[in-house]
Write an enzyme that holds these catalytic residues in place. Structure first.
Site: not given
Length: 434
Positions: A92-95, A98
């Site tokens: 949910a957080d592929p910034h 990461n």
């Protein structure tokens, strides 16, 4: 929030993610996930394999390492689309913090504390919303929001559709980036008291983060435009009734008329695979990370047969009416004197042709050529399917209807066109003998 800081749960998430999506192979980008060392891992301690990597925002180091940015974007997008549209378990957080690029061009994922798990109903809904957005169908979008529980019961869906139509703007250029889509929707969401389920809120976060991460490598990247081939591939490959319904909505309007522009682009995309597949082993497309953009031809044939069955069924009578009208218009374009291809005219005189009819003829020719290329990928499957469809009594009735419509419309035009053609030919011969 407490789940996100439970490192035993995060370790399990990492292992599940690795099983579903981690892969590699010679000559292609791979997805890497650090190994979890369970001997040293506790609820407050997470022990992971060390992976050397380059930040995706570090353009200088990526350039020095000669990494293929397009390949990495394709692989990351493919991995994300599989998460959101196939398996449902997603990061949910592929910034950019990461995700790192390794020196061999692989992508390594980290931080599996914030994960989402969406059921199939929501995944199908996501595809349907994308199709309705691309089709510029506000009422379809409003119905999607209602069926997924985004808007309260009793909400006037026509009012929602009107607000969406205003938000999109009829004369405004359609946005193909995710942030642009959300900018269209935010005001409407607030006005009608939208309530997003937690998993869908995570999907929005994931798509926004994905686009932001990809833009670190390619500032012109647009997630919706780039994801469209994958979505079409899913629609063609999945024979379930809900997916077939979405495919029909993509190609056929509510009144039964065909979206010819969409159909032409779809046929062109399928036929393009013909030239790419014909490359010899060892050429650039071999083992490329963009292989997922190609189509499985047997799925295409199956989807086409299902579409024919719908058109020939009782529910498809409106489509047949519009098809006959379009066939008559196309034949008229060939028979009109002003659009005659000028085969007996001197070079330079063809500029007098009717531009609109000339474009129609050119599009028909290009469409037929693209369709022939698509058939060449799996000739046996296409031939068998076309024979099965042709043997149906409904097909014979439809062909008879087309024939009668053409005869009724062109019985007075064919002789006129023949005389015009003969006149031009005699004039051409006369000039040649002088």
């Amino acid at each position: 929030m407490f789940d996100e800081i439970d490192y035993v749960l995060e370790g399990k998430n990492a292992e599940r993610f690795a099983i579903l999506y981690s892969h590699g192979g010679e000559g292609r980008t791979s997805i890497k996930v650090p190994k979890v060392y369970w001997t040293y891992t506790r609820k407050s301690i997470l022990a992971l394999e060390w992976i050397d990597g380059i930040k995706l925002t570090d353009a200088e180091r990526i350039s020095k390492a000669n990494l293929n940015r397009k390949k990495m974007i394709d692989e990351g997008l493919y991995c994300s689309l599989r998460q959101l549209l196939e398996d449902g378990f997603f990061h949910a957080d592929p910034h950019p913090g990461n995700l790192v690029a390794t020196e061999d061009g692989s992508l390594a994922y980290f931080d599996f504390g914030m994960m989402g798990d969406i059921p199939r109903h929501y995944r199908v809904g996501l595809i349907q919303m994308l199709v309705h957005y691309v089709n510029r169908d506000p009422l379809g979008l409003a119905n999607d929001f209602h069926s997924l529980g985004f808007v309260p019961e009793g909400t006037d869906l026509h009012a929602v559709a009107t607000a969406l139509r205003v938000a999109f703007g009829d004369g405004r250029r359609q946005s193909n980036d995710f942030q642009g889509v959300m900018n269209h929707l935010y005001d409407v969401m607030y006005d009608f008291n939208f309530s997003l389920p937690p998993d869908y809120a995570l999907v929005i976060r994931a798509l926004g983060s994905l686009e932001g991460t990809a833009k670190a490598l390619d500032p012109d990247f647009k997630v919706i435009e780039s994801a469209y081939p994958f979505v079409i591939g899913r629609l063609l490959a999945d024979p379930s009734p809900d997916m077939r319904k979405i495919l029909r909505e993509l190609l056929i309007r509510d009144d039964g008329s065909i979206r010819w522009n969409r159909l032409e682009r779809l046929i062109a995309a399928i036929s393009q695979q013909s030239s790419e597949s014909s490359k010899k082993p060892g050429e650039e497309n071999t083992a490329s990370s963009s292989d997922w953009r190609s189509f499985d031809m047997h799925s295409v044939v199956s989807a086409t047969e299902d579409l024919f069955h719908f058109i020939l069924s009782r529910k498809g009578w409106r489509v047949r009416v519009f098809l006959i009208q379009d066939i008559v218009k196309a034949s008229d374009a060939f028979l009109q004197e002003t659009t005659f291809p000028g085969i007996f005219e001197e070079e330079g005189n063809t500029g007098e042709l009717n531009p609109e009819r000339s474009r129609m003829i050119r599009r028909l020719v290009n469409g037929v050529q693209s369709f022939r290329q698509a058939i060449s990928l799996a000739p046996n499957a296409w031939t068998a399917m076309l024979i099965r469809v042709a043997l149906k009594p409904e097909s014979r009735r439809f062909i008879l209807d087309v024939f009668l419509a053409l005869v009724n419309y062109s019985h007075d035009k064919v002789p006129e066109t023949c005389w015009i053609c003969m006149s031009k030919y005699l004039n051409y011969l006369d000039k040649q003998w002088r």
